[in-house]
Design an enzyme around this catalytic site. Structure first.
Site, short mmCIF file in Angstrom:
data_model
loop_
_atom_site.label_atom_id
_atom_site.label_comp_id
_atom_site.label_asym_id
_atom_site.label_seq_id
_atom_site.Cartn_x
_atom_site.Cartn_y
_atom_site.Cartn_z
N TYR A 33 -23.79 17.03 -1.65
CA TYR A 33 -22.85 18.12 -1.90
C TYR A 33 -21.85 17.66 -2.96
O TYR A 33 -21.01 16.79 -2.70
CB TYR A 33 -22.11 18.51 -0.63
CG TYR A 33 -22.92 19.28 0.39
CD1 TYR A 33 -24.25 19.66 0.14
CD2 TYR A 33 -22.37 19.64 1.62
CE1 TYR A 33 -24.98 20.37 1.08
CE2 TYR A 33 -23.09 20.35 2.56
CZ TYR A 33 -24.40 20.70 2.29
OH TYR A 33 -25.12 21.40 3.23
N PHE A 56 -27.03 29.76 5.43
CA PHE A 56 -27.15 31.08 4.81
C PHE A 56 -26.97 32.17 5.88
O PHE A 56 -27.81 33.05 6.04
CB PHE A 56 -28.50 31.25 4.11
CG PHE A 56 -28.81 30.22 3.06
CD1 PHE A 56 -27.80 29.50 2.44
CD2 PHE A 56 -30.12 29.96 2.70
CE1 PHE A 56 -28.08 28.55 1.47
CE2 PHE A 56 -30.42 29.00 1.73
CZ PHE A 56 -29.40 28.30 1.12
N PRO A 57 -25.86 32.12 6.65
CA PRO A 57 -25.68 33.06 7.75
C PRO A 57 -25.48 34.51 7.31
O PRO A 57 -25.58 35.41 8.14
CB PRO A 57 -24.42 32.53 8.45
CG PRO A 57 -23.66 31.85 7.36
CD PRO A 57 -24.72 31.20 6.51
N LEU A 58 -25.24 34.70 6.02
CA LEU A 58 -25.13 36.06 5.50
C LEU A 58 -26.28 36.39 4.55
O LEU A 58 -26.27 37.42 3.88
CB LEU A 58 -23.78 36.25 4.77
CG LEU A 58 -22.55 36.04 5.66
CD1 LEU A 58 -21.28 36.14 4.83
CD2 LEU A 58 -22.52 37.04 6.81
N GLY A 59 -27.30 35.52 4.52
CA GLY A 59 -28.45 35.74 3.65
C GLY A 59 -28.08 35.61 2.19
O GLY A 59 -27.01 35.14 1.81
N GLY A 60 -29.02 36.02 1.33
CA GLY A 60 -28.74 36.20 -0.08
C GLY A 60 -28.37 34.98 -0.89
O GLY A 60 -27.76 35.12 -1.95
N PRO A 91 -31.92 34.46 -5.36
CA PRO A 91 -32.45 35.77 -5.75
C PRO A 91 -33.69 36.12 -4.94
O PRO A 91 -34.55 35.27 -4.70
CB PRO A 91 -32.78 35.57 -7.24
CG PRO A 91 -31.88 34.47 -7.70
CD PRO A 91 -31.76 33.55 -6.52
#
Length: 297
Positions: free
Chosen positions: A54, A209-213, A216
């Protein structure tokens, strides 16, 4: 409302922690990065997710500076990939047993710890992201052998898995797995069977990625009309609804949302206080789940 807690590696922690990936956005403002992490502790964050790759080590350096032993923060890191400065992708795979051992040593050094409380083995068998090729295709048993050896040596406290399949988790259970980190959200629920197994086994489910997206082609929770409707009715943000749904979905879900903004950090923590009634949950559960299998690299 009492802030919800859950068990994680033998400790009781708040169900919303902090993911350190976004700290790299503050690379040229180190003081702000340290202050942000101190603010997270003030808000009650008691588990932080990080990795040596990171920000090419920046996140670990900030954690080392900002966190104090008295804070009692559980630091969770991961191995299976290393920093790749100058590369097209910011990390390179490091799946071989000898590479896993070196990665553990690198994390110990950069975090300034004698033991890494929890280390996730990033398998890369599922979800979006890189896929192993050539000598990076390594049998799980070989990796678990070195991870358990490192635990026996006292260099790591507990073992988790990341980007793993259901079969992989089942094979790994005898090693004593304390958490699973897979890509998972309201709009990408590929791993429902694995979540149920983790719940039954008392294993923490820590979705990234708890909100997705994130890439692309991946669906986004914030694009869903049902999520917007709930957010409007409750007077909260769509992101908070997506996080609150995860917390309501299973009792062993722990969140590690990342941000480089103090106000957004407070919003993320406040998601734990949102109550979703049965009707609201049914409306969110009805949102279509789409695959998050998007390889890159």
């Amino acid at each position: 409302m009492t802030t919800p807690t859950a068990s994680f590696s033998g400790r009781t922690v708040l169900r919303v922690g902090y993911g350190a990936l976004q700290l790299e956005r503050l690379h040229d403002r180190r003081g702000e990065a340290v202050a942000l992490l101190r603010r997270a502790v003030e808000l009650g964050v008691d588990h932080v997710d990080t990795a040596e790759f990171y920000g090419f080590g920046f996140a670990n350096d900030v954690i080392r500076e900002a966190l104090r032993p008295a804070d009692g923060v559980l630091v969770v890191t991961k191995v299976g990939a290393d920093p790749n400065p100058g590369g097209r992708v910011s990390l390179r795979l490091a799946q071989r047993p000898e590479q896993l051992r070196v990665s553990v040593e690198d994390n110990l050094r950069s975090l300034g710890l004698d033991q890494l409380p929890v280390v996730n083995l990033r398998r890369l068998d599922s979800g979006p992201g890189l896929r192993p090729e050539g000598d990076q295709v390594v049998d799980l048993d070989d990796q678990l052998a070195v991870m358990t050896a490192l635990r026996d040596e006292g260099k790591i406290g507990a073992i988790g898995l990341s980007s793993v399949t259901l079969d992989g988790l089942r094979r790994a259970l005898p090693a004593g797995i304390v958490c699973v980190q897979n890509a998972y959200s309201l709009v990408s629920r590929d791993d429902e069977d694995m979540l149920r197994l983790c719940t039954a086994q008392g294993i923490a489910w820590v979705p990234f990625f708890p909100l997705g997206g994130a890439f692309p082609g991946l669906p986004k929770v914030t694009d869903e009309p049902a999520v917007h409707a709930v957010a409007e009715s409750l007077g909260v943000t769509v992101s908070q609804v997506g996080l609150a749904w995860l917390l309501h979905h299973a009792p062993n879900v722990l969140l590690i949302p990342g941000t480089a903004d103090a106000a957004h950090l407070e919003d993320n923590m406040a998601a734990a206080e949102i109550t979703l009634d049965a009707v609201t949950l049914a409306a969110l559960d009805a949102v279509e789940s789409r695959s998050n299998e998007v390889p890159i690299g």
